[in-house]
Design an enzyme around this catalytic site. Sequence first.
Site, PDB file in Angstrom:
ATOM      1  N   LYS A   1       0.813  -1.222   0.000  1.00  0.00           N
ATOM      2  CA  LYS A   1       0.000   0.000   0.000  1.00  0.00           C
ATOM      3  C   LYS A   1       0.842   1.264   0.000  1.00  0.00           C
ATOM      4  CE  LYS A   1      -0.980   1.425   4.801  1.00  0.00           C
ATOM      5  NZ  LYS A   1      -0.538   0.443   5.801  1.00  0.00           N
TER       6      LYS A   1
ATOM      7  N   GLU B   1       6.803  -5.870   8.173  1.00  0.00           N
ATOM      8  CA  GLU B   1       6.073  -5.344   7.015  1.00  0.00           C
ATOM      9  C   GLU B   1       6.488  -3.911   6.710  1.00  0.00           C
ATOM     10  OE1 GLU B   1       2.017  -7.861   8.188  1.00  0.00           O
ATOM     11  OE2 GLU B   1       2.233  -5.759   8.733  1.00  0.00           O
TER      12      GLU B   1
ATOM     13  N   HIS C   1       1.465  -3.564  14.796  1.00  0.00           N
ATOM     14  CA  HIS C   1       2.030  -2.439  14.038  1.00  0.00           C
ATOM     15  C   HIS C   1       2.093  -1.270  15.013  1.00  0.00           C
ATOM     16  CE1 HIS C   1       2.955   0.532  11.085  1.00  0.00           C
ATOM     17  NE2 HIS C   1       2.762  -0.273  10.059  1.00  0.00           N
TER      18      HIS C   1
HETATM   19  C1  LIG Z   1       0.576   0.393   6.450  1.00  0.00           C
HETATM   20  C2  LIG Z   1       0.973  -0.906   6.998  1.00  0.00           C
HETATM   21  C3  LIG Z   1       2.312  -1.305   6.951  1.00  0.00           C
HETATM   22  C4  LIG Z   1       3.433  -0.415   6.455  1.00  0.00           C
HETATM   23  O1  LIG Z   1       3.764   0.540   7.405  1.00  0.00           O
HETATM   24  P1  LIG Z   1       5.065   1.474   7.262  1.00  0.00           P
HETATM   25  O2  LIG Z   1       4.967   2.361   8.435  1.00  0.00           O
HETATM   26  O3  LIG Z   1       4.956   2.187   5.957  1.00  0.00           O
HETATM   27  O4  LIG Z   1       6.259   0.596   7.316  1.00  0.00           O
HETATM   28  C5  LIG Z   1       2.621  -2.559   7.419  1.00  0.00           C
HETATM   29  N1  LIG Z   1       1.670  -3.385   7.908  1.00  0.00           N
HETATM   30  C6  LIG Z   1       0.372  -3.040   7.956  1.00  0.00           C
HETATM   31  C7  LIG Z   1      -0.625  -4.007   8.487  1.00  0.00           C
HETATM   32  C8  LIG Z   1      -0.028  -1.779   7.525  1.00  0.00           C
HETATM   33  O5  LIG Z   1      -1.316  -1.434   7.610  1.00  0.00           O
END
Ligand SMILES: *Cc1c(COP(=O)(O)O)cnc(C)c1O
Length: 414
Positions: free
Chosen positions: A77, A280, A206
């Site tokens: 994303k 991620e 996260h």
């Molecule tokens: C948006 C998102 C990410 C990426 O986050 P960054 O801060 O750009 O590294 C990873 N995992 C999930 C579930 C997300 O929603």
Amino acid sequence: MGSSARSLQAILGAPGVRGKRVSVLSKDGLTDFMQSIVFSKQETKEPFYVLDLSTVTALMDRWTRALPMVRPYYAVKCNPDPALLGIMASLGSSFDCASKAEIESVLALGVSADRIVFANPCKAESHIKYAASVGVNLTTFDSRDEIEKIRKWHPKCALLIRIKAPDDGGARCPLGPKYGALPEEVAPLFQAAQAARLTVTGVSFHIGSGATHSRAYQRAIAAAKTTFETATRLGLPRMRVLNIGGGFTADTQFNEAASAIKAALQSYFGNDSGLTIIAEPGRFFAESAFTLATNIIGKRIRGELREYWINDGIYGSMNCILYDHATITCTPLACTSNRANTTCKGVRTYSSTVFGPTCDALDTVLTGHQLPELQVNDWLVFPNMGAYTAAAGSNFNGFHTSAILTYLAFSNTS
Ligand SMILES: *Cc1c(COP(=O)(O)O)cnc(C)c1O
């Protein structure tokens, strides 16, 4: 062959890159490259991106050196540019997809389904059915209703319980208000998954995007450990995956985050050799790899103030100012209208406003920004525009973010 030449070979053959033109640049050759593009665009003067693929390879090296035990699943994303996805795939990354279309775009590169985590805790049934049909067998959840949907449409799917990170206050975009099981919800969710005969294989969190303190990782890893213990206490089969999510930035903060993560993994999971640790990262890989060039399409002078209109804005790439709480900056492309002075050094500057092209006054990109006197048809260059920019732009007022071209470059640093 030096490592730079070796990675160039790999990059030129990567899916999403193969068959496209990649301009090899000398060190610090980006400005010259952009000027050559500008020269070739005399007619249309549309905005454009440059993706420097060497930035991505360098970041992958940095990731592997700092966190060799953590496997990256690039978060699509953040920036779904096909060349970026392809080079990440060829560098060995796996992928975090949140929708059917994101899964399709990753599979289209020839990446196998076992390198995808469907990391959206709340998925439409049609997307779950699609994941089942293509063999994406790992997903996250944080509610009973999600368990029920997965039981119905994809019972072979392994689950990661998404827990709320205890400390996401320091993040630019906290995710806690929307996602993550609360501590008291964990045991009932495990029991519901057991009753549905689904396998919970690990824990995911996260700490929020654009995290600013690494303590957040430490506290979330501690909470994950508690969650593992709850699973053991309830007699669930042994869990094998810890997903530490995103939140990383590619500045000095990354080193601190990596140290905090390694220390926390050691103290909470130190003797668990069967554990697979994944992350991620989105922003970490995408942000600094893209530079945006925009054309000045209008100008107004009000006393000492200079006001410029450019052909990208808040409804396009700069939506990051609103949604990602980003602070952006720009420099003129070597004072285009003043070719005698290529550095802009010693040139008088003016407090300037930079507006986007739409007819909304909200479409204001920068205020109080010092710029030399520029003219219509000059170019402004915005560095670090790869994360949450074009990905979330719109077509408002007829300005099509999705039509912005991306030129591929590889800076040869050797
Ligand atoms: C948006 C998102 C990410 C990426 O986050 P960054 O801060 O750009 O590294 C990873 N995992 C999930 C579930 C997300 O929603």
